[in-house]
Write a protein that holds these residues in place. Structure first.
Motif, PDB file in Angstrom:
ATOM      1  N   ILE A  24      32.374  27.560  30.516  1.00 28.82           N
ATOM      2  CA  ILE A  24      32.277  29.014  30.355  1.00 28.82           C
ATOM      3  C   ILE A  24      33.422  29.577  29.523  1.00 28.82           C
ATOM      4  CG2 ILE A  24      30.979  29.288  32.487  1.00 28.82           C
ATOM      5  CD1 ILE A  24      33.486  30.318  33.855  1.00 28.82           C
ATOM      6  N   GLY A  25      34.558  28.879  29.493  1.00 24.02           N
ATOM      7  CA  GLY A  25      35.685  29.332  28.699  1.00 24.02           C
ATOM      8  C   GLY A  25      36.095  30.750  29.054  1.00 24.02           C
ATOM      9  N   ASN A  26      36.207  31.603  28.042  1.00 22.99           N
ATOM     10  CA  ASN A  26      36.586  33.004  28.250  1.00 22.99           C
ATOM     11  C   ASN A  26      35.394  33.945  28.262  1.00 22.99           C
ATOM     12  OD1 ASN A  26      39.413  32.486  28.370  1.00 22.99           O
ATOM     13  ND2 ASN A  26      39.464  32.328  26.134  1.00 22.99           N
ATOM     14  N   GLN A  27      34.186  33.389  28.299  1.00 24.49           N
ATOM     15  CA  GLN A  27      32.983  34.223  28.306  1.00 24.49           C
ATOM     16  C   GLN A  27      32.878  34.988  29.630  1.00 24.49           C
ATOM     17  OE1 GLN A  27      30.696  34.751  25.970  1.00 24.49           O
ATOM     18  NE2 GLN A  27      31.242  33.218  24.437  1.00 24.49           N
ATOM     19  N   GLY A  42      37.851  23.705  47.880  1.00 24.73           N
ATOM     20  CA  GLY A  42      37.426  25.096  47.931  1.00 24.73           C
ATOM     21  C   GLY A  42      38.535  26.106  47.780  1.00 24.73           C
ATOM     22  N   PHE A  43      39.649  25.890  48.452  1.00 27.09           N
ATOM     23  CA  PHE A  43      40.732  26.870  48.382  1.00 27.09           C
ATOM     24  C   PHE A  43      41.327  26.933  46.975  1.00 27.09           C
ATOM     25  CE2 PHE A  43      45.079  28.465  49.083  1.00 27.09           C
ATOM     26  CZ  PHE A  43      44.760  29.680  49.678  1.00 27.09           C
ATOM     27  N   ARG A  44      41.442  25.778  46.327  1.00 28.71           N
ATOM     28  CA  ARG A  44      41.925  25.767  44.933  1.00 28.71           C
ATOM     29  C   ARG A  44      40.965  26.534  44.031  1.00 28.71           C
ATOM     30  NH1 ARG A  44      40.709  22.800  40.257  1.00 28.71           N
ATOM     31  NH2 ARG A  44      39.529  21.154  41.301  1.00 28.71           N
ATOM     32  N   ILE A  45      39.664  26.336  44.233  1.00 29.58           N
ATOM     33  CA  ILE A  45      38.678  27.031  43.408  1.00 29.58           C
ATOM     34  C   ILE A  45      38.789  28.540  43.594  1.00 29.58           C
ATOM     35  CG2 ILE A  45      36.210  27.383  43.021  1.00 29.58           C
ATOM     36  CD1 ILE A  45      35.819  24.421  43.859  1.00 29.58           C
ATOM     37  N   ILE A  46      38.919  28.975  44.849  1.00 29.41           N
ATOM     38  CA  ILE A  46      39.078  30.408  45.120  1.00 29.41           C
ATOM     39  C   ILE A  46      40.313  30.943  44.403  1.00 29.41           C
ATOM     40  CG2 ILE A  46      39.644  32.096  46.916  1.00 29.41           C
ATOM     41  CD1 ILE A  46      37.908  30.428  48.843  1.00 29.41           C
ATOM     42  N   TYR A  47      41.418  30.236  44.532  1.00 26.81           N
ATOM     43  CA  TYR A  47      42.682  30.677  43.921  1.00 26.81           C
ATOM     44  C   TYR A  47      42.542  30.794  42.407  1.00 26.81           C
ATOM     45  CZ  TYR A  47      47.624  30.873  42.715  1.00 26.81           C
ATOM     46  OH  TYR A  47      48.831  31.258  42.194  1.00 26.81           O
ATOM     47  N   GLU A  48      41.906  29.801  41.789  1.00 30.74           N
ATOM     48  CA  GLU A  48      41.760  29.833  40.335  1.00 30.74           C
ATOM     49  C   GLU A  48      40.804  30.945  39.903  1.00 30.74           C
ATOM     50  OE1 GLU A  48      40.752  25.933  38.939  1.00 30.74           O
ATOM     51  OE2 GLU A  48      42.685  25.084  39.549  1.00 30.74           O
ATOM     52  N   MET A  49      39.726  31.146  40.640  1.00 32.05           N
ATOM     53  CA  MET A  49      38.789  32.215  40.298  1.00 32.05           C
ATOM     54  C   MET A  49      39.453  33.583  40.420  1.00 32.05           C
ATOM     55  SD  MET A  49      35.121  31.124  41.913  1.00 32.05           S
ATOM     56  CE  MET A  49      34.140  29.821  41.180  1.00 32.05           C
ATOM     57  N   LYS A  50      40.319  33.734  41.403  1.00 36.27           N
ATOM     58  CA  LYS A  50      41.025  35.000  41.593  1.00 36.27           C
ATOM     59  C   LYS A  50      41.828  35.379  40.355  1.00 36.27           C
ATOM     60  CE  LYS A  50      44.426  37.170  44.716  1.00 36.27           C
ATOM     61  NZ  LYS A  50      45.408  37.534  43.675  1.00 36.27           N
ATOM     62  N   ASN A  51      42.271  34.398  39.620  1.00 29.39           N
ATOM     63  CA  ASN A  51      43.139  34.636  38.470  1.00 29.39           C
ATOM     64  C   ASN A  51      42.415  34.515  37.130  1.00 29.39           C
ATOM     65  OD1 ASN A  51      45.936  34.941  39.735  1.00 29.39           O
ATOM     66  ND2 ASN A  51      45.201  33.072  40.703  1.00 29.39           N
ATOM     67  N   MET A  52      41.096  34.643  37.157  1.00 32.77           N
ATOM     68  CA  MET A  52      40.305  34.585  35.924  1.00 32.77           C
ATOM     69  C   MET A  52      39.768  35.975  35.598  1.00 32.77           C
ATOM     70  SD  MET A  52      38.224  30.991  36.362  1.00 32.77           S
ATOM     71  CE  MET A  52      37.349  31.206  34.807  1.00 32.77           C
ATOM     72  N   PRO A  53      40.332  36.662  34.621  1.00 31.99           N
ATOM     73  CA  PRO A  53      39.902  38.030  34.314  1.00 31.99           C
ATOM     74  C   PRO A  53      38.477  38.125  33.783  1.00 31.99           C
ATOM     75  CG  PRO A  53      41.479  37.230  32.681  1.00 31.99           C
ATOM     76  CD  PRO A  53      41.470  36.228  33.797  1.00 31.99           C
ATOM     77  N   ASN A  54      37.941  37.038  33.278  1.00 28.12           N
ATOM     78  CA  ASN A  54      36.577  37.067  32.741  1.00 28.12           C
ATOM     79  C   ASN A  54      35.514  36.783  33.800  1.00 28.12           C
ATOM     80  OD1 ASN A  54      37.655  34.308  32.704  1.00 28.12           O
ATOM     81  ND2 ASN A  54      35.689  33.725  31.805  1.00 28.12           N
ATOM     82  N   LEU A  55      35.934  36.549  35.052  1.00 23.98           N
ATOM     83  CA  LEU A  55      34.994  36.162  36.102  1.00 23.98           C
ATOM     84  C   LEU A  55      34.784  37.295  37.102  1.00 23.98           C
ATOM     85  CD1 LEU A  55      33.464  33.514  37.135  1.00 23.98           C
ATOM     86  CD2 LEU A  55      35.269  33.446  38.869  1.00 23.98           C
ATOM     87  N   THR A  56      33.537  37.668  37.323  1.00 23.17           N
ATOM     88  CA  THR A  56      33.172  38.585  38.398  1.00 23.17           C
ATOM     89  C   THR A  56      32.705  37.750  39.582  1.00 23.17           C
ATOM     90  OG1 THR A  56      32.505  40.319  36.858  1.00 23.17           O
ATOM     91  CG2 THR A  56      31.669  40.480  39.102  1.00 23.17           C
ATOM     92  N   TYR A  57      33.379  37.871  40.697  1.00 27.80           N
ATOM     93  CA  TYR A  57      33.157  37.030  41.872  1.00 27.80           C
ATOM     94  C   TYR A  57      32.453  37.885  42.931  1.00 27.80           C
ATOM     95  CZ  TYR A  57      34.867  33.567  45.438  1.00 27.80           C
ATOM     96  OH  TYR A  57      34.999  32.618  46.431  1.00 27.80           O
ATOM     97  N   LEU A  58      31.235  37.507  43.288  1.00 29.01           N
ATOM     98  CA  LEU A  58      30.510  38.203  44.339  1.00 29.01           C
ATOM     99  C   LEU A  58      30.704  37.493  45.677  1.00 29.01           C
ATOM    100  CD1 LEU A  58      27.095  39.173  42.665  1.00 29.01           C
ATOM    101  CD2 LEU A  58      29.290  40.379  42.630  1.00 29.01           C
ATOM    102  N   ARG A  59      30.664  38.260  46.719  1.00 28.33           N
ATOM    103  CA  ARG A  59      30.939  37.766  48.066  1.00 28.33           C
ATOM    104  C   ARG A  59      29.748  36.976  48.616  1.00 28.33           C
ATOM    105  NH1 ARG A  59      33.908  41.451  52.306  1.00 28.33           N
ATOM    106  NH2 ARG A  59      33.348  40.554  54.324  1.00 28.33           N
ATOM    107  N   GLY A  60      30.044  35.800  49.180  1.00 30.49           N
ATOM    108  CA  GLY A  60      29.025  34.982  49.827  1.00 30.49           C
ATOM    109  C   GLY A  60      29.296  34.847  51.316  1.00 30.49           C
TER     110      GLY A  60
END
Length: 232
Positions: A24-27, A42-60
């Motif tokens: 996905i890069g910066n898309q 999982g916790f690493r993935i959450i942490y990295e997603m939190k710091n990605m400005p191009n990612l919109t994270y919806l709650r599951g």
């Protein structure tokens, strides 16, 4: 339309996440929730997603499980019912990683502020999928449970000329025994697109390209196949 890609339900598979992240890069991209549990990263993935400005994270629903377990553990100083529930749903490694990181409540509080729904162009998105409401403008006003835990909406229609994209229930679970399958395809049922192909079991994630209407199947080695999803 603002976003380019959508994917869901990584469930702690760090190797697949590494490849999806590279793809996905910066898309601008939407993740439909359930980053953690069942797998070990999982916790690493959450942490990295939190710091990605191009990612919109919806709650599951698995984000909800972690939120409730962490708050119970901090507030009551015990591993009680909520921690037990998280562990029963494959969250022991996620909880341990959160503990090892010093029990950071800023991440838990951030998860608790995640949106549950998103509309972009002709697409509507949430983690579990949901029923349509009488008026389209009311669909995102349903209870949080309807967007994170729902499993009984699959045969119900969605609004004409719109598509609901969701995860939560693996496609194969709708067809046969979830625990005994290899990689299958996404399910485009009417105006609903289920992207959860059971990454925790098959080790493949389905990334949907909103612009070109194609699905990229990505495993730990990268893109393995591309398809045009067939509406059934």
């Amino acid at each position: 339309m603002t976003n380019r890609f959508v994917f869901t339900d990584l469930h702690g598979n760090g190797e697949v996440w590494n490849q999806v992240k590279k793809f996905i890069g910066n898309q601008p991209t939407v993740f439909l929730g359930d980053a953690a549990d069942r797998g070990t990263d999982g916790f690493r993935i959450i942490y990295e997603m939190k710091n990605m400005p191009n990612l919109t994270y919806l709650r599951g629903n698995h984000e909800e499980l972690l939120i409730e377990a962490a708050r119970e553990y901090i507030e009551d100083s015990i591993a009680g019912e909520q921690v037990y529930l998280l562990f029963c749903n494959g969250g022991a490694s996620t909880f341990q990683a959160w503990e090892d990181a010093g029990r950071p409540m800023n991440i838990i509080n951030w998860l608790d502020k995640l949106p549950a729904t998103l509309s972009d162009g002709n697409y509507d998105m949430c983690h579990s999928g949901c029923f349509q409401t009488t008026l389209y403008e009311d669909w995102a006003k349903q209870d949080l449970w309807d967007f994170t835990w729902h499993r009984s909406h699959f045969t119900q229609p969605w609004y004409e000329c719109r598509t609901l994209i969701h995860g939560h229930t693996p496609v194969e679970h709708l067809i046969t025994n979830y625990r005994n399958f290899d990689h299958k395809a996404v399910l485009y049922n009417g105006n609903k697109l289920d992207l959860d192909i059971g990454t925790a079991v098959c080790g493949v994630s389905a990334v949907y390209d909103l612009e070109n209407k194609k699905v990229f199947y990505i495993d730990k080695n990268g893109v393995q196949s591309i398809e045009d999803p067939v509406r059934k």
